[in-house]
Design an enzyme around this catalytic site. Structure first.
Site, PDB file in Angstrom:
ATOM      1  N   ARG A 224       9.278  -4.296   2.797  1.00  0.00           N
ATOM      2  CA  ARG A 224       9.656  -5.320   1.886  1.00  0.00           C
ATOM      3  C   ARG A 224      11.238  -5.344   2.162  1.00  0.00           C
ATOM      4  NH1 ARG A 224       5.481  -7.257   2.206  1.00  0.00           N
ATOM      5  NH2 ARG A 224       4.164  -7.938   0.520  1.00  0.00           N
ATOM      6  N   HIS A 272       8.223 -11.268   9.597  1.00  0.00           N
ATOM      7  CA  HIS A 272       7.111 -10.884   8.634  1.00  0.00           C
ATOM      8  C   HIS A 272       5.892 -11.196   9.138  1.00  0.00           C
ATOM      9  CE1 HIS A 272       5.842 -10.048   4.191  1.00  0.00           C
ATOM     10  NE2 HIS A 272       4.956  -9.846   5.071  1.00  0.00           N
TER      11      HIS A 272
HETATM   12  P1  NDP Z   1      -0.536   2.009  -0.413  1.00  0.00           P
HETATM   13  O1  NDP Z   1      -0.331   1.399  -1.879  1.00  0.00           O
HETATM   14  O2  NDP Z   1      -1.761   2.378  -0.065  1.00  0.00           O
HETATM   15  O3  NDP Z   1       0.386   2.916  -0.040  1.00  0.00           O
HETATM   16  C1  NDP Z   1       1.797   3.172  -0.868  1.00  0.00           C
HETATM   17  C2  NDP Z   1       2.073   4.631  -0.519  1.00  0.00           C
HETATM   18  O4  NDP Z   1       3.756   4.490  -1.016  1.00  0.00           O
HETATM   19  C3  NDP Z   1       1.386   5.732  -1.289  1.00  0.00           C
HETATM   20  O5  NDP Z   1       1.640   6.813  -0.249  1.00  0.00           O
HETATM   21  C4  NDP Z   1       2.405   5.964  -2.335  1.00  0.00           C
HETATM   22  O6  NDP Z   1       2.284   7.285  -2.834  1.00  0.00           O
HETATM   23  C5  NDP Z   1       3.729   5.659  -1.924  1.00  0.00           C
HETATM   24  N1  NDP Z   1       4.679   5.118  -2.916  1.00  0.00           N
HETATM   25  C6  NDP Z   1       4.652   4.333  -4.103  1.00  0.00           C
HETATM   26  N2  NDP Z   1       5.823   4.639  -4.825  1.00  0.00           N
HETATM   27  C7  NDP Z   1       6.570   5.506  -4.256  1.00  0.00           C
HETATM   28  C8  NDP Z   1       7.600   6.355  -4.829  1.00  0.00           C
HETATM   29  N3  NDP Z   1       8.262   5.876  -5.920  1.00  0.00           N
HETATM   30  N4  NDP Z   1       8.091   7.295  -4.186  1.00  0.00           N
HETATM   31  C9  NDP Z   1       7.469   7.863  -3.040  1.00  0.00           C
HETATM   32  N5  NDP Z   1       6.451   7.254  -2.567  1.00  0.00           N
HETATM   33  C10 NDP Z   1       5.826   6.294  -3.140  1.00  0.00           C
HETATM   34  O7  NDP Z   1       0.010   0.693   0.192  1.00  0.00           O
HETATM   35  P2  NDP Z   1      -0.357  -0.010   1.649  1.00  0.00           P
HETATM   36  O8  NDP Z   1      -0.122   1.401   2.827  1.00  0.00           O
HETATM   37  O9  NDP Z   1      -1.230  -0.515   1.828  1.00  0.00           O
HETATM   38  O10 NDP Z   1       0.971  -0.809   1.791  1.00  0.00           O
HETATM   39  C11 NDP Z   1       2.343  -0.445   1.793  1.00  0.00           C
HETATM   40  C12 NDP Z   1       3.352  -1.541   1.734  1.00  0.00           C
HETATM   41  O11 NDP Z   1       3.191  -2.429   2.985  1.00  0.00           O
HETATM   42  C13 NDP Z   1       2.696  -3.110   0.920  1.00  0.00           C
HETATM   43  O12 NDP Z   1       2.983  -2.902  -0.594  1.00  0.00           O
HETATM   44  C14 NDP Z   1       3.719  -4.342   1.564  1.00  0.00           C
HETATM   45  O13 NDP Z   1       4.674  -4.267   0.889  1.00  0.00           O
HETATM   46  C15 NDP Z   1       3.895  -3.544   3.003  1.00  0.00           C
HETATM   47  N6  NDP Z   1       3.030  -4.484   3.898  1.00  0.00           N
HETATM   48  C16 NDP Z   1       3.812  -5.213   4.815  1.00  0.00           C
HETATM   49  C17 NDP Z   1       3.134  -6.180   5.611  1.00  0.00           C
HETATM   50  C18 NDP Z   1       3.824  -7.029   6.852  1.00  0.00           C
HETATM   51  O14 NDP Z   1       3.216  -7.684   7.353  1.00  0.00           O
HETATM   52  N7  NDP Z   1       5.159  -6.620   6.979  1.00  0.00           N
HETATM   53  C19 NDP Z   1       1.861  -6.335   5.660  1.00  0.00           C
HETATM   54  C20 NDP Z   1       1.021  -5.458   4.745  1.00  0.00           C
HETATM   55  C21 NDP Z   1       1.699  -4.536   3.814  1.00  0.00           C
HETATM   56  P3  NDP Z   1       1.103   7.820  -3.326  1.00  0.00           P
HETATM   57  O15 NDP Z   1       0.288   8.074  -2.193  1.00  0.00           O
HETATM   58  O16 NDP Z   1       1.620   9.261  -4.057  1.00  0.00           O
HETATM   59  O17 NDP Z   1       0.347   6.984  -4.270  1.00  0.00           O
HETATM   60  C1  OXD Z   2       1.899  -8.211   2.911  1.00  0.00           C
HETATM   61  C2  OXD Z   2       0.862  -8.641   3.872  1.00  0.00           C
HETATM   62  O1  OXD Z   2       1.893  -7.669   1.996  1.00  0.00           O
HETATM   63  O2  OXD Z   2       1.066  -9.535   4.685  1.00  0.00           O
HETATM   64  O3  OXD Z   2       3.030  -8.480   3.424  1.00  0.00           O
HETATM   65  O4  OXD Z   2      -0.431  -8.265   3.525  1.00  0.00           O
END
Ligand code: NDP
Ligand code: OXD
Length: 309
Positions: A224, A272
């Site tokens: 993000r 994006h």
């Molecule tokens: P998940 O919820 O599966 O994973 C999130 C990871 O971040 C976990 O390992 C979590 O730790 C870690 N995390 C969360 N908070 C913290 C913190 N404060 N400190 C350290 N680590 C932290 O999410 P996804 O992998 O499914 O997606 C991640 C992000 O990717 C989404 O939220 C979205 O913003 C972005 N995204 C972007 C897209 C695009 O097209 N550009 C498409 C899809 C997603 P823990 O394992 O310990 O819980």
């Molecule tokens: C996002 C998506 O979270 O495209 O950005 O799923």
């Protein structure tokens, strides 16, 4: 009962067709044609008009048609108190991994420098590193971070990862929590951000964290825009602390015309589109969750609004 599609950014037709194939008894409506509001049990949403979630007295589950739920956190006051499920599907994950691998390899193989050389008609070799001598650091070891780690491991990169809770992943040196952040960054030459945007992670890519990377590191932010402190990144690029950055996400989006990133010689901007939602794949996961809900079973990928991801 009915499902209401509230996504002004996408054509509802393929969603309607996919839902009809999978749950023929569920009527598909498209906002603002809500019909009898009390019949709406499920909502399929992505960045809706803020008031579109109001006045649905029997809404049970809000299916968020994206992986990151930061929009819902930002508009929390207007989001109904119902169960929320985010999108996790194979297509979304596979596309994100392609994006990460593409840009890691591009940096690993010095492609930005080679492009520059071509523009100067300059034929010159560049030193080539081996992947097992290059550390890629994944910020976020969730669904997307672990899949990217698997594929990068197959390419034989050295891997580090950082998460909130402690993890053990074969072939990944895992760090976690505040104490683990700087040691993780100290060894990361290509930093990939795949964190959710929460109160804890907003602005996490800043002067302090960029300064903890080895000089000349690369950044790939596919998570993000709010993770990055823009002026700190520009300063790090100007000083050479960061050699190049690839960014798919911004605040606001679309990235405004004239923004410094558009023309920066060491920034790659993508709109994006690291990963896109495919109605067929997404609806399969949503339909499975509706079936689980109807059987009274736990749904998968339900969001914990208190945890913020
Ligand atoms: P998940 O919820 O599966 O994973 C999130 C990871 O971040 C976990 O390992 C979590 O730790 C870690 N995390 C969360 N908070 C913290 C913190 N404060 N400190 C350290 N680590 C932290 O999410 P996804 O992998 O499914 O997606 C991640 C992000 O990717 C989404 O939220 C979205 O913003 C972005 N995204 C972007 C897209 C695009 O097209 N550009 C498409 C899809 C997603 P823990 O394992 O310990 O819980
Ligand atoms: C996002 C998506 O979270 O495209 O950005 O799923």
């Amino acid at each position: 009962m009915a499902a209401l599609f509230i996504n002004p950014h996408e054509d509802p037709a393929p969603w309607r067709a996919a839902l009809k194939r999978r749950i023929p008894d569920l009527e598909f409506r498209v906002w603002p044609d809500v019909g009898r509001a009390e019949e709406v049990e499920f909502a399929f949403c992505w960045k809706p008009a803020a008031d579109s979630l109001e006045g649905l007295p029997n809404l049970k589950v809000l299916f968020w048609l994206g992986a990151g739920i930061d929009w819902l956190l930002e508009h929390r006051a207007r989001v109904p108190d119902v169960r929320i499920v985010r999108l996790v599907d194979d297509a979304l994950t596979a596309c994100m991994t392609e994006y990460v691998v593409l840009h890691v390899l591009r940096y690993h193989r010095s492609q930005p420098q080679l492009d520059l050389q071509q523009s100067q008609q300059l034929w010159a070799d560049l030193p080539q590193r081996l992947p097992w001598n290059r550390t890629v650091g994944l910020m976020g070891l969730g669904v997307l971070g672990t899949d990217a780690a698997d594929k990068l491991k197959a390419l034989r990169f050295k891997l580090a990862g950082w998460s909130r809770s402690a993890k053990t992943l074969p072939g990944v040196e895992c760090f976690h929590g505040d104490d683990g952040l700087v040691p993780f960054l100290n060894k990361t030459e290509i930093l990939v951000c795949l964190l959710p945007l929460t109160a804890q992670t907003r602005g996490i890519i800043n002067a302090r964290t960029l300064g903890a990377l080895p000089r000349g590191a690369f950044l790939i932010n596919a998570a993000r825009g709010g993770h990055v402190v823009v002026e700190d990144l520009l300063a790090a690029l100007d000083s050479g602390q960061v050699a190049h950055a690839t960014m798919d996400v911004f605040e606001p989006e679309p990235l405004p015309v004239g923004h410094a990133f558009w023309r920066h010689p060491r920034v790659t901007v993508t709109p994006h589109n690291a990963s896109l939602t495919d109605p067929e794949f997404s609806l399969a996961v949503v339909a499975d969750n509706i079936a689980r809900y109807r059987r009274g079973e736990p749904m998968v990928n339900e969001v914990d609004m208190a945890r913020e991801y």
